[in-house]
Design an enzyme around this catalytic site. Sequence first.
Site, PDB file in Angstrom:
ATOM      1  N   HIS A   1      15.210 -24.011  -2.077  1.00 41.47           N
ATOM      2  CA  HIS A   1      14.700 -25.327  -1.673  1.00 41.47           C
ATOM      3  C   HIS A   1      15.513 -25.947  -0.537  1.00 41.47           C
ATOM      4  O   HIS A   1      14.969 -26.649   0.311  1.00 41.47           O
ATOM      5  CB  HIS A   1      14.713 -26.252  -2.888  1.00 41.47           C
ATOM      6  CG  HIS A   1      13.758 -27.395  -2.799  1.00 41.47           C
ATOM      7  ND1 HIS A   1      12.392 -27.236  -2.801  1.00 41.47           N
ATOM      8  CD2 HIS A   1      13.964 -28.739  -2.709  1.00 41.47           C
ATOM      9  CE1 HIS A   1      11.802 -28.417  -2.726  1.00 41.47           C
ATOM     10  NE2 HIS A   1      12.728 -29.344  -2.657  1.00 41.47           N
TER      11      HIS A   1
ATOM     12  N   ASP B   1      11.726 -21.663  -6.050  1.00 41.83           N
ATOM     13  CA  ASP B   1      12.752 -21.793  -5.009  1.00 41.83           C
ATOM     14  C   ASP B   1      13.996 -22.530  -5.509  1.00 41.83           C
ATOM     15  O   ASP B   1      14.807 -22.997  -4.729  1.00 41.83           O
ATOM     16  CB  ASP B   1      12.185 -22.494  -3.772  1.00 41.83           C
ATOM     17  CG  ASP B   1      11.847 -23.973  -4.012  1.00 41.83           C
ATOM     18  OD1 ASP B   1      12.086 -24.486  -5.128  1.00 41.83           O
ATOM     19  OD2 ASP B   1      11.335 -24.620  -3.075  1.00 41.83           O
TER      20      ASP B   1
ATOM     21  N   SER C   1       9.373 -31.045   0.514  1.00 43.66           N
ATOM     22  CA  SER C   1       9.388 -31.386  -0.895  1.00 43.66           C
ATOM     23  C   SER C   1       8.469 -32.582  -1.162  1.00 43.66           C
ATOM     24  O   SER C   1       7.298 -32.565  -0.806  1.00 43.66           O
ATOM     25  CB  SER C   1      10.828 -31.659  -1.350  1.00 43.66           C
ATOM     26  OG  SER C   1      10.943 -31.690  -2.752  1.00 43.66           O
TER      27      SER C   1
END
Length: 405
Positions: free
Chosen positions: A373, A333, A140
Site C-alpha cells: 500500500h 497489499d 486509497s
Amino acid sequence: MFKKIIIAFISSIVLMGIFSPTIVKADNQDPVVFVHGLVGWGKGEVGPINYWGGRRTDLIQKLNDQHPESTKPVAYEGVVSPFGSVYDRSVELYYYIKGGTVDYGIEHSEKTGHARYGRTFPGIYPEWDENHPIHLVGHSMGGQTARELETLLRHGSADEVALSEARGEQPSNLYTGTKSGWIKSVTTMATPHNGTSIATDIGNKKLVRNLLSGVAGLAGTNVNKLTYDFKLDQWGLKQQEDESINHYNNRVLESSIWNSKDISLYDLTTSGAEELNSQTDLSPDTYYYTYSGQTTKADALGFQAPVLSTTPVLRLTAQYIGHAGNSQWWANDGAVPVISGEYPLNQAHVKDSHTVDQPGIWQYNEPIQGWDHTDFTLLDPFQDKSIENQFLNMYSGIVNRDRAL
C-alpha cells in the site's frame, strides 16, 4: 538474492512499458489533482515528508517540471481531512479546488450533528467548470473521495436543495447537480472500493492510534514537533493555540465522532463501502481507471502471507487480511484486498487494454506484484531505491494519458 533482482528488473520493465514517461502531445491542458488517503496530509505537516513521494521526492513538483511547456501547473495536490468521512472529504475537496467556505449542507450537518460550515479556501483552480475540467487521481480513500465528488457534481443532493428552499435559503452550487463534464477522468490507486477487513474487524480507536504512531515514525521526530492536522473543525476539534499535538491527538481520539458513521473508518468497512457504492454511479462521459498492488503470496496452507519486501508496518495486516473471510479477499497489499482495489463490485468494469480508452466503465489493471500500500506513495522508508523510478514512471504515464484523453 539473484531471484529478487530478476523479479525487480522484470517488474520495472513491465511498469515502464505500461506507464511510459515520454512527453506526449496533450489534447487538453486540464490539470490533474491528486487526493490523499486516510491519515494523509499536506505539504509541511509531517516535517520533510511528502505524502506523494515520502522523504525521497516531491511527485507533484516532478510532474510539473516534466511539462515546462505548460503555462499553469499540470499537477496539484488536494488536501482534505485525514479522518473525515468520504462525503465530508468530497465536499472539502470541491471547495479546496474551486475556492470558498466549505458548506457541508443543512441536511447533512443536521443529520450527522456537526457544524454546517468548515474552513475557507482560496482555491487551487478557481476557474474549474465544464469548460475547464480536471482529472482526479486518488490513493486509497482518496479514490473513494474522488468517486463521491464526481457523482455529487452530476447529481447534486435533492434533499439538500429541498430543505434549503423550504427554509428560504439558496443551496450551495455544489448541491444543485448538472455538472457533468467537470471531471474528465477518475483514477484510483490501491483504493478499497469494496472495503477492507482491517476497518471491518479492528476497533476504530485502536486502528487510529496505530496509524498515528506510524505517521510519527515516518516523520522520525518527536510527535510534539509535528504540525499534523486532523482537519475536523466541523466536529469542534480544531487545535487550540499553545495546545500540544499530544493533547490535541488525545482530545480527538476521545471524541464521540468515532461512534458516528460520518467518519472515515466506517466508510472503509465492507458495509460502509457497500453503501458508498450504492450511492455512486458512472458517467458515460467520464473515464475511470484503477490500479492495485499485491504484497502477498500463497503459503503452504493456501492462505496469503506477506512477501519479504512488505514494509514492516503492514506485515501483520497483510497476514490478517490473508486469512480473513472468503478466500477471494485474501490477496492484498497490506491494507486493501486486491478484489477491493480493482473496481466497485456493483459497477461495470473491463480489463484495461492500454490501447483503447473507454468512458463510462472501470478499466482495471492486474495488481502490481510485490507492491504494498505504501509503494503507491513512496512512503515506505525501507523500500529499495529502484522503486523510485517505477513510481515516477507510473504517475508520469497516468498524467500523460489523462492529458491525451
